[in-house]
Write a protein that holds these residues in place. Structure first.
Motif, mmCIF file in Angstrom:
data_model
loop_
_atom_site.group_PDB
_atom_site.id
_atom_site.type_symbol
_atom_site.label_atom_id
_atom_site.label_comp_id
_atom_site.label_asym_id
_atom_site.label_seq_id
_atom_site.Cartn_x
_atom_site.Cartn_y
_atom_site.Cartn_z
ATOM 1 N N ASP A 210 0.819 -1.211 0.000
ATOM 2 C CA ASP A 210 0.000 0.000 0.000
ATOM 3 C C ASP A 210 0.852 1.259 0.000
ATOM 4 O O ASP A 210 0.538 2.246 -0.682
ATOM 5 N N ALA A 211 1.983 1.242 0.719
ATOM 6 C CA ALA A 211 2.865 2.413 0.743
ATOM 7 C C ALA A 211 3.497 2.631 -0.632
ATOM 8 O O ALA A 211 3.590 3.783 -1.120
ATOM 9 N N ASP A 212 3.902 1.550 -1.271
ATOM 10 C CA ASP A 212 4.487 1.667 -2.615
ATOM 11 C C ASP A 212 3.470 2.204 -3.610
ATOM 12 O O ASP A 212 3.786 3.062 -4.459
ATOM 13 N N LEU A 213 2.272 1.749 -3.517
ATOM 14 C CA LEU A 213 1.224 2.195 -4.433
ATOM 15 C C LEU A 213 0.886 3.666 -4.223
ATOM 16 O O LEU A 213 0.607 4.403 -5.183
ATOM 17 N N GLU A 214 0.880 4.100 -2.977
ATOM 18 C CA GLU A 214 0.596 5.506 -2.695
ATOM 19 C C GLU A 214 1.660 6.404 -3.324
ATOM 20 O O GLU A 214 1.359 7.469 -3.879
ATOM 21 N N ARG A 215 2.928 5.969 -3.243
ATOM 22 C CA ARG A 215 4.000 6.765 -3.847
ATOM 23 C C ARG A 215 3.844 6.781 -5.379
ATOM 24 O O ARG A 215 4.005 7.831 -6.026
ATOM 25 N N GLU A 216 3.548 5.627 -5.969
ATOM 26 C CA GLU A 216 3.371 5.577 -7.420
ATOM 27 C C GLU A 216 2.193 6.433 -7.856
ATOM 28 O O GLU A 216 2.253 7.132 -8.877
ATOM 29 N N ARG A 217 1.138 6.415 -7.111
ATOM 30 C CA ARG A 217 -0.044 7.227 -7.443
ATOM 31 C C ARG A 217 0.306 8.709 -7.415
ATOM 32 O O ARG A 217 -0.122 9.489 -8.284
ATOM 33 N N GLN A 218 1.086 9.077 -6.400
ATOM 34 C CA GLN A 218 1.474 10.487 -6.287
ATOM 35 C C GLN A 218 2.260 10.930 -7.532
ATOM 36 O O GLN A 218 2.066 12.029 -8.061
ATOM 37 N N VAL A 219 3.134 10.059 -8.003
ATOM 38 C CA VAL A 219 3.927 10.378 -9.207
ATOM 39 C C VAL A 219 3.032 10.481 -10.435
ATOM 40 O O VAL A 219 3.159 11.415 -11.253
ATOM 41 N N LEU A 220 2.106 9.522 -10.586
ATOM 42 C CA LEU A 220 1.234 9.516 -11.751
ATOM 43 C C LEU A 220 0.325 10.736 -11.794
ATOM 44 O O LEU A 220 0.058 11.310 -12.868
ATOM 45 N N VAL A 221 -0.137 11.167 -10.648
ATOM 46 C CA VAL A 221 -1.018 12.341 -10.587
ATOM 47 C C VAL A 221 -0.262 13.616 -10.965
ATOM 48 O O VAL A 221 -0.779 14.515 -11.637
ATOM 49 N N GLN A 222 1.055 13.740 -10.627
ATOM 50 C CA GLN A 222 1.863 14.942 -10.852
ATOM 51 C C GLN A 222 2.806 14.789 -12.052
ATOM 52 O O GLN A 222 3.839 15.482 -12.117
ATOM 53 N N ALA A 223 2.470 13.933 -12.995
ATOM 54 C CA ALA A 223 3.386 13.621 -14.100
ATOM 55 C C ALA A 223 3.802 14.863 -14.891
ATOM 56 O O ALA A 223 4.999 15.096 -15.162
ATOM 57 N N GLU A 224 2.888 15.724 -15.312
ATOM 58 C CA GLU A 224 3.210 16.903 -16.121
ATOM 59 C C GLU A 224 4.091 17.868 -15.350
ATOM 60 O O GLU A 224 5.077 18.422 -15.880
ATOM 61 N N LYS A 225 3.753 18.077 -14.137
ATOM 62 C CA LYS A 225 4.527 19.006 -13.314
ATOM 63 C C LYS A 225 5.938 18.487 -13.102
ATOM 64 O O LYS A 225 6.926 19.249 -13.166
ATOM 65 N N LEU A 226 6.061 17.201 -12.852
ATOM 66 C CA LEU A 226 7.382 16.609 -12.627
ATOM 67 C C LEU A 226 8.235 16.697 -13.902
ATOM 68 O O LEU A 226 9.459 16.935 -13.840
ATOM 69 N N GLN A 299 -4.215 5.118 -17.584
ATOM 70 C CA GLN A 299 -4.606 3.708 -17.379
ATOM 71 C C GLN A 299 -3.917 3.141 -16.153
ATOM 72 O O GLN A 299 -4.542 2.478 -15.323
ATOM 73 N N ARG A 300 -2.604 3.421 -16.053
ATOM 74 C CA ARG A 300 -1.870 2.928 -14.876
ATOM 75 C C ARG A 300 -2.377 3.600 -13.613
ATOM 76 O O ARG A 300 -2.502 2.940 -12.571
ATOM 77 N N LEU A 301 -2.686 4.866 -13.705
ATOM 78 C CA LEU A 301 -3.225 5.576 -12.542
ATOM 79 C C LEU A 301 -4.536 4.932 -12.084
ATOM 80 O O LEU A 301 -4.767 4.741 -10.884
ATOM 81 N N GLU A 302 -5.384 4.546 -13.033
ATOM 82 C CA GLU A 302 -6.658 3.903 -12.692
ATOM 83 C C GLU A 302 -6.410 2.552 -12.029
ATOM 84 O O GLU A 302 -7.094 2.181 -11.055
ATOM 85 N N GLU A 303 -5.430 1.802 -12.536
ATOM 86 C CA GLU A 303 -5.094 0.510 -11.932
ATOM 87 C C GLU A 303 -4.610 0.683 -10.496
ATOM 88 O O GLU A 303 -4.994 -0.080 -9.599
ATOM 89 N N VAL A 304 -3.737 1.682 -10.291
ATOM 90 C CA VAL A 304 -3.198 1.905 -8.947
ATOM 91 C C VAL A 304 -4.303 2.313 -7.989
ATOM 92 O O VAL A 304 -4.383 1.820 -6.852
ATOM 93 N N GLU A 305 -5.187 3.222 -8.432
ATOM 94 C CA GLU A 305 -6.269 3.668 -7.543
ATOM 95 C C GLU A 305 -7.241 2.536 -7.243
ATOM 96 O O GLU A 305 -7.756 2.418 -6.134
ATOM 97 N N ALA A 306 -7.507 1.638 -8.212
ATOM 98 C CA ALA A 306 -8.384 0.485 -7.967
ATOM 99 C C ALA A 306 -7.757 -0.469 -6.957
ATOM 100 O O ALA A 306 -8.439 -1.018 -6.085
ATOM 101 N N ARG A 307 -6.467 -0.672 -7.096
ATOM 102 C CA ARG A 307 -5.762 -1.547 -6.161
ATOM 103 C C ARG A 307 -5.799 -0.974 -4.746
ATOM 104 O O ARG A 307 -6.038 -1.683 -3.784
ATOM 105 N N LEU A 308 -5.569 0.332 -4.636
ATOM 106 C CA LEU A 308 -5.610 0.981 -3.318
ATOM 107 C C LEU A 308 -7.012 0.906 -2.709
ATOM 108 O O LEU A 308 -7.161 0.715 -1.501
ATOM 109 N N GLU A 309 -8.044 1.039 -3.532
ATOM 110 C CA GLU A 309 -9.423 0.951 -3.029
ATOM 111 C C GLU A 309 -9.718 -0.461 -2.511
ATOM 112 O O GLU A 309 -10.372 -0.643 -1.482
ATOM 113 N N LEU A 310 -9.210 -1.483 -3.242
ATOM 114 C CA LEU A 310 -9.369 -2.860 -2.793
ATOM 115 C C LEU A 310 -8.724 -3.062 -1.424
ATOM 116 O O LEU A 310 -9.319 -3.673 -0.527
ATOM 117 N N ILE A 311 -7.510 -2.525 -1.291
ATOM 118 C CA ILE A 311 -6.798 -2.674 -0.018
ATOM 119 C C ILE A 311 -7.544 -1.949 1.096
ATOM 120 O O ILE A 311 -7.646 -2.448 2.235
#
Length: 582
Positions: A210-226, A299-311
């Motif tokens: 869950d911690a790894d997924l939260e970090r990946e989600r944060q990156v995916l959400v801020q992709a343009e800015k990064l 698409q990856r962002l949606e997968e990560v958020e679905a996984r986090l919701e399951l958890i």
């Protein structure tokens, strides 16, 4: 035996201190003098109960106290009962004391310690057997008939062996019943746990995921800015078209080389600066590569958020962390294993029950065979006693029957193939049957109409059972009522015969019975001022002869009656002497 009886304020007994003798104790006196009160006092002592009118008028309480010495035959059973209730005594003597108040309260003590009325009654059954004018309690109670037969046939050991297995069977069946009651809950619980385990297993969780997924989600959400920031970093370090940090560092390095030509002491500083240039260039290249890799991936962002919701859903159900969820799954798997073992336990218990019932059937068959043999011997012994009591026309039989169980589950199998109902005593129902007249069918003993016949039958049965009967004290309260003079002497002989194995107390109106007494007592009613009291007096010698003469001819007896009394006692003494020698 009863060593001492002390009674205070009981009926018309104001004060009584009595030490009955071993053997046959006969109590006589006029009707209404209070003879039966002595027996009633003993009964109250061993039951802990009295009627309100048993307490002497004008008194607030009544006290009855008895000192008992159990016989060797009953001692072990008595000691076992005392031990079970924490009443072990230093010696075999028992002091039982009851205080009865008008408020309906009673205080019962044994050897100075308070006990319950129920325990008192259990002790009483081991110490005394009372046969009154209208109730021969142990003989009329068909539940006691089995006890008598087993004692007579020496089958108590087999009966105890059967009872132990019956108790074990009861525990087994209670456990099986408990399993059955839990069966539905078990199935429901099993299905629910299996659903939970499957749900967690399908999630295929990994500790820290869950911690790894939260970090990946944060990156995916801020992709343009990064990506923009990384480009800015690269441009600042090595960008083209502007003066970058790398350009400035190279200019500084060129100037530093010229300085070293003039002063070599700055060589080390040039080395540090050169390393900084290389580092800046490396960082610039890495940031550029990072920027090139950074792309918008919904698409990856949606997968990560679905996984986090399951958890998150699993956390709400099973624990606050992935570790807690996995721990819950392990516990659920263990419980599932235990529930499956529960079914195995049921099979094991059912097999144990079948085996135990077979064993009980074998013991019950041995008991039945032994009881039938004992029943035949007891029947012969009682018939012999009845003949001696001039009751040749009375037929007696010991009925030993079994009841077929309604189904295999309700009974135990006997070796002959029958499945019989049972209780802790076996499969046999025992009852004493009697026919008092030729041609009449056998009936239960309790249905004998004639009090006299019942009295004599009691003596016949007690005589046959005397060696098997472990009760040390037998009390007969006018058991000879309805018995004529022709049978009186036989009754006296039978009572004295019982007294060879027991202490016997007999309240009687028959002089023929009194003649066989080992100790003779008279109860008389005396007036003391405005009150009447009942007193017990020991009789011996001439006083005893006068009492028997009065029983023969009334208070105005003659010398002839006195001579008859003397002859009656002499004949009884001679018979007892010969009986002792035989």
């Amino acid at each position: 035996m009863l060593l001492q009886l002390r009674v205070r304020d009981f009926g018309i007994i104001e004060s009584l201190d009595w030490e009955p003798a071993p053997g046959l104790n006969v109590v006589t006196g006029e009707t209404g003098a209070g003879k039966s009160l002595v027996v009633e006092a003993i009964e109250a002592l061993l039951t802990g109960k009295v009627d309100d009118d048993a307490i002497r008028y004008g008194c607030e309480k009544s006290v009855v106290e008895g000192v008992f010495l159990p016989s060797q035959r009953s001692l072990s059973r008595l000691q076992e009962l005392l031990k079970e209730n924490g009443l072990e005594a230093e010696d075999a003597t028992l002091v039982i004391r009851c205080e009865f108040s008008r408020q309906g309260r009673s205080i019962v003590r044994v050897n100075g310690r308070a006990i319950s009325r129920r325990l008192l009654q259990d002790l009483g059954r081991l110490l005394v057997d009372v046969h009154g004018q209208s109730q021969h309690l142990s003989l009329l109670d068909r539940h006691c008939h089995l006890d008598f037969l087993d004692a007579f046939g020496d089958t108590l050991g087999l009966r105890q062996e059967f009872a132990a297995r019956a108790a074990k069977l009861s525990r087994l069946e209670q456990e099986l019943e408990s399993l059955t009651e839990r069966e539905r809950d078990r199935v429901r619980r099993q299905e629910f746990l299996q659903f939970q385990v499957d749900e967690i297993r399908r999630a295929n969780l990994r500790a820290g995921e869950d911690a790894d997924l939260e970090r990946e989600r944060q990156v995916l959400v801020q992709a343009e800015k990064l990506k923009g920031l990384s480009y800015q970093v690269y441009q600042s370090l090595c960008g083209e078209g502007t003066i970058s940090a790398a350009d400035r560092l190279n200019e500084a390095a060129a100037a530093l080389r010229r300085l070293i030509e003039l002063d070599p002491r700055l060589t080390e500083q040039l080395e540090h600066l050169t390393e900084a240039i290389y580092s800046a260039e490396d960082v610039a290249q890495e940031v550029r590569a990072y920027s090139q890799r950074m792309e918008d991936n919904p698409q990856r962002l949606e997968e990560v958020e679905a996984r986090l919701e399951l958890i998150r859903n699993l956390k709400r159900k099973y624990g606050d962390s992935i570790e807690a969820i996995l721990d819950y799954m392990e516990r659920a798997e263990r419980e599932l294993g235990e529930l499956s073992v529960s079914e195995e336990k049921r099979v094991e218990l059912e097999e144990a029950r079948k085996k135990l019932k077979r064993e009980m059937g074998e013991i019950a068959a041995k008991l039945l065979s032994a009881r039938l043999a004992a029943a035949n011997k007891l029947t012969s012994a009682v018939k012999k006693e009845l003949e001696e009591l001039n009751l040749e026309q009375v037929d007696f039989q010991v009925s030993v029957i079994q009841q077929v169980a309604r189904g295999d589950e309700d009974g135990i199998p006997l070796p002959d193939g029958r499945v019989c109902s049972f209780n802790a005593d076996g499969v046999d129902s025992v009852e004493f049957l009697v026919s008092t007249n030729p041609g009449e069918p056998l009936k239960p003993l309790a249905k004998i109409a004639s009090t006299g016949e019942l009295s004599r039958f009691t003596l016949a049965l007690k005589g046959a059972l005397s060696r098997a009967d472990m009760t040390p004290l037998l009390i007969f309260d006018e058991v000879d009522i309805g018995v004529g003079g022709r049978s009186g002497e036989v009754v006296g002989k039978k009572l004295w015969g019982l007294a060879r194995e027991h202490q016997v107390i007999c309240v009687t109106h028959l002089p023929q019975v009194a003649a066989f007494a080992d100790a003779h007592y008279r109860v008389e009613k005396l007036g003391t001022g405005s009150r009447v009291v009942s007193q017990l007096q020991s009789l011996d010698g001439d006083e005893r002869l006068r009492e028997i003469a009065a029983m023969l001819a009334g208070p105005s007896y003659t010398k002839i009656s006195l001579d008859d009394a003397r002859l009656m006692v002499k004949r009884a003494d001679e018979w007892k002497r010969l009986a002792r020698c035989s």
